[in-house]
Design a protein around this motif. Structure first.
Motif, PDB file in Angstrom:
ATOM      1  N   PHE A 198       0.852  -1.184   0.000  1.00  6.61           N
ATOM      2  CA  PHE A 198       0.000   0.000   0.000  1.00  6.61           C
ATOM      3  C   PHE A 198       0.889   1.236   0.000  1.00  6.61           C
ATOM      4  O   PHE A 198       1.695   1.424   0.904  1.00  6.61           O
ATOM      5  CB  PHE A 198      -0.885   0.036   1.253  1.00  6.61           C
ATOM      6  CG  PHE A 198      -1.864  -1.095   1.355  1.00  6.61           C
ATOM      7  CD1 PHE A 198      -3.146  -0.966   0.848  1.00  6.61           C
ATOM      8  CD2 PHE A 198      -1.493  -2.287   1.960  1.00  6.61           C
ATOM      9  CE1 PHE A 198      -4.055  -2.008   0.947  1.00  6.61           C
ATOM     10  CE2 PHE A 198      -2.393  -3.336   2.064  1.00  6.61           C
ATOM     11  CZ  PHE A 198      -3.676  -3.203   1.556  1.00  6.61           C
ATOM     12  N   ARG A 199       0.754   2.072  -1.012  1.00  5.41           N
ATOM     13  CA  ARG A 199       1.467   3.348  -1.071  1.00  5.41           C
ATOM     14  C   ARG A 199       0.762   4.353  -0.159  1.00  5.41           C
ATOM     15  O   ARG A 199      -0.426   4.226   0.117  1.00  5.41           O
ATOM     16  CB  ARG A 199       1.485   3.876  -2.512  1.00  5.41           C
ATOM     17  CG  ARG A 199       2.265   3.011  -3.481  1.00  5.41           C
ATOM     18  CD  ARG A 199       2.277   3.621  -4.888  1.00  5.41           C
ATOM     19  NE  ARG A 199       1.045   4.292  -5.274  1.00  5.41           N
ATOM     20  CZ  ARG A 199       0.005   3.685  -5.850  1.00  5.41           C
ATOM     21  NH1 ARG A 199       0.043   2.407  -6.130  1.00  5.41           N
ATOM     22  NH2 ARG A 199      -1.090   4.379  -6.159  1.00  5.41           N
ATOM     23  N   ASP A 257      -0.493   7.214  -0.699  1.00  5.67           N
ATOM     24  CA  ASP A 257      -1.720   7.795  -1.246  1.00  5.67           C
ATOM     25  C   ASP A 257      -2.900   6.831  -1.186  1.00  5.67           C
ATOM     26  O   ASP A 257      -4.045   7.231  -1.349  1.00  5.67           O
ATOM     27  CB  ASP A 257      -1.501   8.317  -2.674  1.00  5.67           C
ATOM     28  CG  ASP A 257      -1.111   7.234  -3.661  1.00  5.67           C
ATOM     29  OD1 ASP A 257      -0.552   6.205  -3.248  1.00  5.67           O
ATOM     30  OD2 ASP A 257      -1.362   7.419  -4.867  1.00  5.67           O
ATOM     31  N   GLU A 258      -2.630   5.535  -0.912  1.00  6.50           N
ATOM     32  CA  GLU A 258      -3.702   4.554  -0.762  1.00  6.50           C
ATOM     33  C   GLU A 258      -4.185   4.439   0.682  1.00  6.50           C
ATOM     34  O   GLU A 258      -5.310   4.013   0.916  1.00  6.50           O
ATOM     35  CB  GLU A 258      -3.235   3.172  -1.227  1.00  6.50           C
ATOM     36  CG  GLU A 258      -2.924   3.092  -2.701  1.00  6.50           C
ATOM     37  CD  GLU A 258      -2.353   1.744  -3.082  1.00  6.50           C
ATOM     38  OE1 GLU A 258      -3.079   0.967  -3.732  1.00  6.50           O
ATOM     39  OE2 GLU A 258      -1.197   1.457  -2.709  1.00  6.50           O
ATOM     40  N   TYR A 259      -3.335   4.771   1.646  1.00  5.44           N
ATOM     41  CA  TYR A 259      -3.754   4.585   3.036  1.00  5.44           C
ATOM     42  C   TYR A 259      -3.916   5.881   3.835  1.00  5.44           C
ATOM     43  O   TYR A 259      -4.451   5.857   4.933  1.00  5.44           O
ATOM     44  CB  TYR A 259      -2.842   3.606   3.787  1.00  5.44           C
ATOM     45  CG  TYR A 259      -1.419   4.031   4.023  1.00  5.44           C
ATOM     46  CD1 TYR A 259      -1.067   4.906   5.049  1.00  5.44           C
ATOM     47  CD2 TYR A 259      -0.390   3.507   3.250  1.00  5.44           C
ATOM     48  CE1 TYR A 259       0.255   5.266   5.281  1.00  5.44           C
ATOM     49  CE2 TYR A 259       0.939   3.858   3.476  1.00  5.44           C
ATOM     50  CZ  TYR A 259       1.249   4.732   4.493  1.00  5.44           C
ATOM     51  OH  TYR A 259       2.546   5.074   4.725  1.00  5.44           O
ATOM     52  N   SER A 263      -5.748   9.348   4.588  1.00  4.09           N
ATOM     53  CA  SER A 263      -7.018   9.994   4.286  1.00  4.09           C
ATOM     54  C   SER A 263      -7.247  11.122   5.276  1.00  4.09           C
ATOM     55  O   SER A 263      -6.439  11.357   6.179  1.00  4.09           O
ATOM     56  CB  SER A 263      -8.159   8.968   4.350  1.00  4.09           C
ATOM     57  OG  SER A 263      -8.243   8.411   5.645  1.00  4.09           O
TER      58      SER A 263
END
Length: 115
Positions: A70-71, A73-75, A77
């Protein structure tokens, strides 16, 4: 003669990163998926780039059954979306999702990799 400003890359020491409260459970919305929650900590006394997270599932013999990277920008928020640097000494909650690796997966780990 023109001078161009050069910037040093951010300090990186993956060994200073920790995770806790790792929870893996069936995803509440999607069948055949897992919801993964964890708290991340940067124990260094300086900010450093958010790492790539590696979620690995293994079987009873320790062989990898499934994994996913998971990069940031994926985790990241909410207020941390788009952040580049992980602040020191601040717990950061992350929520991940991935396909359920099935009944052969009996153990799991969350590891950090530099970007």
């Amino acid at each position: 003669m023109k001078s161009s400003a050069s910037f040093l890359p951010a300090r990186v020491d993956i060994s200073q990163l920790r995770s806790s409260n790792l929870l893996v459970r069936p995803h509440p919305e999607f069948p055949n998926a897992l919801a993964i929650d964890a708290m991340l900590y940067n124990r260094a006394d300086y900010s450093q780039p958010f790492p790539v997270l590696l979620m690995q599932f293994t079987d009873s013999q320790g062989r990898e059954v499934a994994s996913r990277r998971f990069r940031p920008d994926e985790y990241l928020s909410g207020e941390l979306a788009g952040a580049e640097l992980m602040p020191p000494q601040v717990p950061i909650r992350v929520a991940l999702s991935m396909l359920d690796p099935g009944p052969r997966a009996v153990s799991y780990t969350l590891e950090f990799e530099p970007r």
